[in-house]
Design a protein around this motif. Structure first.
Motif, short mmCIF file in Angstrom:
data_model
loop_
_atom_site.label_atom_id
_atom_site.label_comp_id
_atom_site.label_asym_id
_atom_site.label_seq_id
_atom_site.Cartn_x
_atom_site.Cartn_y
_atom_site.Cartn_z
N ALA A 229 21.17 10.37 -22.70
CA ALA A 229 21.63 10.96 -21.43
C ALA A 229 21.70 9.90 -20.33
O ALA A 229 21.00 8.89 -20.40
CB ALA A 229 20.67 12.07 -21.01
N PRO A 230 22.52 10.16 -19.31
CA PRO A 230 22.67 9.18 -18.23
C PRO A 230 21.34 8.76 -17.57
O PRO A 230 21.12 7.58 -17.34
CB PRO A 230 23.55 9.91 -17.21
CG PRO A 230 24.25 10.99 -17.96
CD PRO A 230 23.39 11.34 -19.13
N ALA A 231 20.47 9.72 -17.30
CA ALA A 231 19.29 9.40 -16.48
C ALA A 231 18.18 8.69 -17.25
O ALA A 231 17.25 8.15 -16.64
CB ALA A 231 18.75 10.68 -15.83
N CYS A 298 26.08 22.33 -16.65
CA CYS A 298 25.46 21.35 -17.55
C CYS A 298 23.94 21.35 -17.52
O CYS A 298 23.31 20.76 -18.39
CB CYS A 298 26.01 19.96 -17.29
SG CYS A 298 26.11 19.54 -15.56
N PRO A 323 27.38 18.29 -21.56
CA PRO A 323 27.69 17.09 -22.34
C PRO A 323 26.83 16.94 -23.60
O PRO A 323 27.33 16.54 -24.65
CB PRO A 323 27.44 15.96 -21.35
CG PRO A 323 27.75 16.57 -20.02
CD PRO A 323 27.24 17.99 -20.12
N GLN A 324 25.54 17.28 -23.50
CA GLN A 324 24.70 17.21 -24.72
C GLN A 324 25.30 18.05 -25.84
O GLN A 324 25.41 17.62 -26.99
CB GLN A 324 23.27 17.69 -24.43
CG GLN A 324 22.58 18.20 -25.72
CD GLN A 324 21.11 18.47 -25.64
OE1 GLN A 324 20.34 17.52 -25.64
NE2 GLN A 324 20.71 19.72 -25.61
N LYS A 357 16.60 20.90 -22.16
CA LYS A 357 17.61 20.54 -23.17
C LYS A 357 17.14 20.92 -24.57
O LYS A 357 17.95 21.15 -25.46
CB LYS A 357 17.92 19.04 -23.11
CG LYS A 357 18.73 18.64 -21.87
CD LYS A 357 20.19 18.91 -22.03
CE LYS A 357 20.94 18.78 -20.72
NZ LYS A 357 22.27 19.38 -20.76
N PHE A 412 26.49 11.45 -13.30
CA PHE A 412 26.07 12.80 -13.68
C PHE A 412 24.55 12.96 -13.55
O PHE A 412 24.06 14.05 -13.31
CB PHE A 412 26.41 13.05 -15.15
CG PHE A 412 27.64 13.88 -15.38
CD1 PHE A 412 28.86 13.45 -14.91
CD2 PHE A 412 27.59 15.08 -16.09
CE1 PHE A 412 30.02 14.20 -15.15
CE2 PHE A 412 28.72 15.84 -16.33
CZ PHE A 412 29.94 15.39 -15.86
N CYS A 498 19.00 15.13 -12.81
CA CYS A 498 18.33 14.68 -14.05
C CYS A 498 17.41 13.49 -13.86
O CYS A 498 16.49 13.30 -14.65
CB CYS A 498 19.37 14.32 -15.09
SG CYS A 498 20.24 15.76 -15.66
FE1 HC1 Z 1 21.67 15.35 -17.45
FE2 HC1 Z 1 23.97 15.92 -18.40
S1 HC1 Z 1 23.60 14.68 -16.52
S2 HC1 Z 1 22.46 17.49 -17.67
O1 HC1 Z 1 21.44 15.82 -15.72
O2 HC1 Z 1 25.44 16.88 -17.66
O3 HC1 Z 1 19.39 16.21 -19.11
O4 HC1 Z 1 20.80 12.57 -17.51
O5 HC1 Z 1 22.40 14.38 -20.16
O6 HC1 Z 1 24.13 17.34 -21.03
O7 HC1 Z 1 25.79 13.70 -19.33
C1 HC1 Z 1 20.15 15.83 -18.40
C2 HC1 Z 1 21.03 13.59 -17.44
C3 HC1 Z 1 22.55 14.92 -19.17
C4 HC1 Z 1 24.15 16.78 -20.07
C5 HC1 Z 1 25.16 14.57 -19.03
#
Ligand code: HC1
Length: 564
Positions: A229-231, A298, A323-324, A357, A412, A498
């Motif tokens: 994931a982005p974060a 999301c 996205p996951q 998640k 995101f 996130c």
């Molecule tokens: Fe997230 Fe997403 S941004 S929800 O905050 O939309 O967990 O990092 O993975 O799925 O891409 C979390 C973060 C992440 C999804 C995306």
């Protein structure tokens, strides 16, 4: 200012401070357990005691306002002995299996006990005994480790307004938990995991799936792939003694390859894809008079929240999977076909900053997509278990097929990022003109819980809002009920989005979220491509497989519906 004496020395203090805040400002740290800076003070743990010399009383510094002329003693023997005694009381009714506790590395009770030099607990009396709650797919509660500090209650009830964790009973009988002590799974818990971040002990934490993932990795019949994931990339390094905001993308990818994953992919790829699908959905609703405002979908804690508390708004929620889940769906179709694999041979793992998640991956309507979800904290554990020195690793690269992403996808991970990413694409698709300025500052920042802005799209004024933390989500929904008109609203369960997820490294520093956020904007700035519709791999996926955004194939794989 106020004239204050501390341990015989004179100070001038600003008004409107608690005793603890003032003591910290003059560099006198006071041990505490129930206090959360800027969020919560209750005095419940009675570890932050200091002496008010004039009244002769021991006062809890975290919730006592500083007053003119106060004379305070912070380190005399009475203060020290009473703090120790109060800690011993807490320890006497605490399950002390520290070496095997999930919070072993981050337990504040353990740390304070060490700092206070307690080697012996003098009291051994009756202990409360409550069952462990394993009912939730995301969280595990061990009530016998609870010290009744109420931090989880405060986060759950005041910040998130979910009101699942609350105290019942008095004195020794006080217990924290869902109403009538039902299991978490039968309560409206949204599994955001903010309680797990707030808890100073191991009384509530994520449900771990580390062993299941090792088992899959060690199974030669399984092809195991992972998405990140982005974060995660801007927080993982904190578990390896690096400052918050250190960007660990390449080293993280290298670690995953050493751990044995057969493919290392990026959730940011499907974040770009989400923008294509959600942007198309917005444009359709916007141009054809469909249901507005459109709500982002999301953040799974947010989805559980709206299903439980505001089902009347479910038609406003985007039908896009997160996205996951989009990644999981493509892994089990597009990727499977490309790699010529049998569905039974594929295991899909996600590394997420989020406990909800785990729940999302377990939802019956899409449980086929993702097999195991690990938090950033579990991932760090696994790296350590393999003796990998993350910081000595070279910078690795994601696999090509579903590993490339634009700057829009990186952001995101912070509040406002999904909105900004969506606007970058929607603007260009609707107006057919190039967006003059990519950075959309009204959506950025942590200090406001609800951010609003208006912009013009083809002659129509579009009102947007961005909300993080579920208490703020509730406020936005109530405002809409009362007539506020928006076109598009981003909702994230966790304060900060996130980057502040319930699965992130635990940090008590107030600057941490800010630093993680800045790192995501830096990743965005450094990317060659910063708009989702310019991601060449996403374009390839459409031309080879999905046809176009919003196609029936895309709907079948990438969209879902909600339950009340
Ligand atoms: Fe997230 Fe997403 S941004 S929800 O905050 O939309 O967990 O990092 O993975 O799925 O891409 C979390 C973060 C992440 C999804 C995306």
């Amino acid at each position: 200012g106020l004239k204050i004496s501390v341990d015989g020395e004179e100070y001038t203090a600003a008004e409107d401070m608690t005793v603890l805040e003032f003591l910290r400002s003059i560099n006198k740290e006071v041990p505490n357990l129930c206090y959360m800076e800027g969020v919560y003070e209750s005095g419940a743990c009675r570890v932050c005691l200091v002496e008010n010399v004039d009244s002769g009383e021991l006062i809890t510094s975290c919730n006592t306002p500083l007053e003119e002329g106060m004379r305070i003693e912070t380190k005399n023997d009475r203060v020290r002995q009473t703090r120790i005694m109060n800690l011993e009381f807490l320890l006497s009714n605490h399950e002390s299996d520290c070496p095997s506790c999930v919070k072993n590395g981050s337990c504040e009770l353990r740390q304070i006990t060490e700092e206070m030099g307690i080697r012996d607990v003098r009291f051994s009396g009756e202990k409360t005994e409550q069952p462990v709650d394993e009912s939730s797919p995301a969280l595990r509660r061990v009530p016998d480790k609870c010290i009744n500090c109420r931090r989880c209650e405060n986060i759950c009830s005041d910040t998130q307004t979910v009101n699942v964790l609350a105290a019942e009973g008095r004195g020794f009988e006080t217990k924290i938990g869902p109403a009538y002590f039902e299991e978490l799974a039968s309560s409206p818990c949204v599994m955001c995991g903010q309680c797990a971040v707030a808890c100073p002990t191991g009384a509530i934490a994520e449900k771990e799936y580390i062993n299941e993932v090792w088992r899959a990795l060690n199974d030669s019949d399984q092809h195991v792939i992972v998405q990140t994931a982005p974060a995660v990339r801007v927080a993982l390094a904190e578990e390896f003694d690096q400052p918050p905001g250190t960007i660990a993308t390449g080293k993280m990818v290298s670690a995953l390859r050493i751990m044995g994953f057969d493919g290392v992919f990026d959730t940011q790829f499907t974040a770009d894809l989400t923008i294509m699908e959600e942007g198309t959905e917005f444009i359709e609703r916007f141009e054809s008079g469909g249901q507005l405002p459109l709500f982002t979908s999301c953040s799974p804690g947010w989805i559980k929240f709206i299903e439980a508390f505001y089902p009347e708004f479910l038609d406003n929620v985007s039908s896009c999977k997160s996205p996951q889940q989009m990644f999981g769906a493509l892994a089990n179709s597009y990727y499977l076909e490309k790699e010529n694999l049998d569905p039974d041979e594929l295991t899909v793992v996600s590394i997420m900053p989020c406990t909800a998640k785990k729940y999302e991956a377990d939802r019956p309507e899409m449980e086929e997509d993702v097999d195991y979800v690990l938090t950033t904290r579990e991932f760090a554990q696994m790296i350590k278990q393999q003796g990998i020195h993350l910081w000595n690793l070279p910078e690795g690269n994601y696999d090509k097929l579903m590993g490339s992403s634009t700057g829009a996808a990186a952001i995101f991970g912070t509040t406002g990022g999904v909105m900004e990413a969506a606007l970058r694409t929607a603007y260009e698709l609707i107006t057919e003109q190039e967006l003059p300025e990519l950075d959309f500052s009204p959506a950025r920042g942590l200090s406001e819980g609800i951010k609003e802005a208006s912009l013009e799209l083809n002659g129509t004024e579009v009102n947007i809002a961005v909300s993080h933390g579920l208490g703020n989500a509730r406020e936005v929904l109530e405002a809409i009920k009362n007539g506020r008109e928006y076109h598009f609203v981003e909702f994230m369960s966790c304060p900060g989005g996130c980057i502040g997820g319930g699965g992130q490294p635990i940090s008590r520093e107030s600057e941490t979220l800010e630093k993680r956020m800045k790192a995501l904007y830096e990743i965005d700035r450094e990317k060659d491509r910063r708009k989702s519709h310019e991601n060449p791999q996403v374009q390839k996926l459409y031309s080879e497989y999905l046809k176009e955004a919003g196609s029936s194939r895309a709907h079948e794989l990438l969209h879902t519906d909600y339950t009340t």
